[in-house]
Design a protein around this motif. Sequence first.
Motif, PDB file in Angstrom:
ATOM      1  N   ILE A   1       0.834  -1.205   0.000  1.00 49.61           N
ATOM      2  CA  ILE A   1       0.000   0.000   0.000  1.00 49.61           C
ATOM      3  C   ILE A   1       0.865   1.250   0.000  1.00 49.61           C
ATOM      4  N   ALA A   2       1.944   1.252   0.776  1.00 52.86           N
ATOM      5  CA  ALA A   2       2.850   2.410   0.819  1.00 52.86           C
ATOM      6  C   ALA A   2       3.495   2.642  -0.546  1.00 52.86           C
ATOM      7  N   VAL A   3       3.941   1.572  -1.198  1.00 53.71           N
ATOM      8  CA  VAL A   3       4.591   1.696  -2.508  1.00 53.71           C
ATOM      9  C   VAL A   3       3.600   2.225  -3.541  1.00 53.71           C
ATOM     10  N   ALA A   4       2.426   1.628  -3.605  1.00 51.90           N
ATOM     11  CA  ALA A   4       1.414   2.069  -4.578  1.00 51.90           C
ATOM     12  C   ALA A   4       1.042   3.534  -4.348  1.00 51.90           C
ATOM     13  N   SER A   5       0.876   3.905  -3.094  1.00 46.59           N
ATOM     14  CA  SER A   5       0.518   5.289  -2.774  1.00 46.59           C
ATOM     15  C   SER A   5       1.657   6.246  -3.112  1.00 46.59           C
ATOM     16  N   ALA A   6       2.891   5.850  -2.853  1.00 43.36           N
ATOM     17  CA  ALA A   6       4.048   6.694  -3.177  1.00 43.36           C
ATOM     18  C   ALA A   6       4.161   6.909  -4.685  1.00 43.36           C
ATOM     19  N   VAL A   7       3.872   5.881  -5.454  1.00 45.87           N
ATOM     20  CA  VAL A   7       3.905   6.005  -6.918  1.00 45.87           C
ATOM     21  C   VAL A   7       2.836   6.995  -7.382  1.00 45.87           C
ATOM     22  N   ILE A   8       1.644   6.884  -6.837  1.00 42.02           N
ATOM     23  CA  ILE A   8       0.562   7.811  -7.198  1.00 42.02           C
ATOM     24  C   ILE A   8       0.950   9.238  -6.814  1.00 42.02           C
ATOM     25  N   PHE A   9       1.511   9.407  -5.629  1.00 37.92           N
ATOM     26  CA  PHE A   9       1.927  10.746  -5.198  1.00 37.92           C
ATOM     27  C   PHE A   9       3.056  11.292  -6.067  1.00 37.92           C
ATOM     28  N   THR A  10       3.938  10.457  -6.544  1.00 38.10           N
ATOM     29  CA  THR A  10       5.016  10.914  -7.425  1.00 38.10           C
ATOM     30  C   THR A  10       4.446  11.457  -8.730  1.00 38.10           C
ATOM     31  N   VAL A  11       3.463  10.787  -9.276  1.00 41.87           N
ATOM     32  CA  VAL A  11       2.783  11.284 -10.476  1.00 41.87           C
ATOM     33  C   VAL A  11       2.070  12.598 -10.149  1.00 41.87           C
ATOM     34  N   MET A  12       1.420  12.656  -8.991  1.00 36.76           N
ATOM     35  CA  MET A  12       0.725  13.890  -8.582  1.00 36.76           C
ATOM     36  C   MET A  12       1.702  15.064  -8.449  1.00 36.76           C
ATOM     37  N   PHE A  13       2.926  14.800  -7.975  1.00 33.34           N
ATOM     38  CA  PHE A  13       3.934  15.855  -7.850  1.00 33.34           C
ATOM     39  C   PHE A  13       4.189  16.495  -9.212  1.00 33.34           C
ATOM     40  N   THR A  14       4.382  15.670 -10.221  1.00 34.99           N
ATOM     41  CA  THR A  14       4.649  16.180 -11.560  1.00 34.99           C
ATOM     42  C   THR A  14       3.448  16.933 -12.114  1.00 34.99           C
ATOM     43  N   LEU A  15       2.260  16.387 -11.920  1.00 33.05           N
ATOM     44  CA  LEU A  15       1.057  17.052 -12.422  1.00 33.05           C
ATOM     45  C   LEU A  15       0.816  18.381 -11.703  1.00 33.05           C
ATOM     46  N   LEU A  16       1.069  18.412 -10.416  1.00 31.55           N
ATOM     47  CA  LEU A  16       0.935  19.653  -9.654  1.00 31.55           C
ATOM     48  C   LEU A  16       1.943  20.686 -10.140  1.00 31.55           C
ATOM     49  N   ASP A  17       3.171  20.243 -10.402  1.00 36.14           N
ATOM     50  CA  ASP A  17       4.192  21.137 -10.954  1.00 36.14           C
ATOM     51  C   ASP A  17       3.759  21.656 -12.322  1.00 36.14           C
ATOM     52  N   ASP A  18       3.089  20.814 -13.104  1.00 40.01           N
ATOM     53  CA  ASP A  18       2.619  21.224 -14.432  1.00 40.01           C
ATOM     54  C   ASP A  18       1.555  22.316 -14.359  1.00 40.01           C
ATOM     55  N   VAL A  19       0.929  22.490 -13.214  1.00 35.65           N
ATOM     56  CA  VAL A  19      -0.043  23.567 -13.011  1.00 35.65           C
ATOM     57  C   VAL A  19       0.624  24.770 -12.352  1.00 35.65           C
TER      58      VAL A  19
END
Length: 172
Positions: free
Chosen positions: A103-121
Amino acid sequence: MNETKFVVRVAMCVALLIAGQVALSSVAGIEIVTVMLLCFCWCYGVRHGLAIATTFSLLRCFVFGFQVNVIVLYLVYYNLFALFFGWLGARLTGKNALMKTVIAVASAVIFTVMFTLLDDVITPLISGFTANAAKVYFYQSLAAVIPQTICAAVTVSLLFHPLTKVIQKVNF
């Protein structure tokens, strides 16, 4: 909890995060801040996590420079990160180690994608990009998000369980 212990714990965690980021800043592929902050939030909870995330986001500027878009990105992202992983750690207390790690790994991967998308905004808004420049920035970020997510998955897979065990045992 004693407020002095709270401040000392936050300060020590922030110092470890900054030291880890500085020490490994020239090595691609190790998401040390992700796994360390995840473990601190998981073990110490939301209150500590928010204090650690905010302090880290501001103090790291003294080493890496003061860039408004980065400060905003880190303050937004790492506080959301701290809220989620502090909450998740409290909810999964007593579950088996493999389940927690997955669960920690899956969530960290999702958050890593969110970091990039947030930066894109955030970056195009703060920097005043045109619509076309913002699109180019977004498409260029896609090339970085794949290796970052793989690195986050590997780093968290390898370090989540041992780091949480050490944090719980030391409990500074």
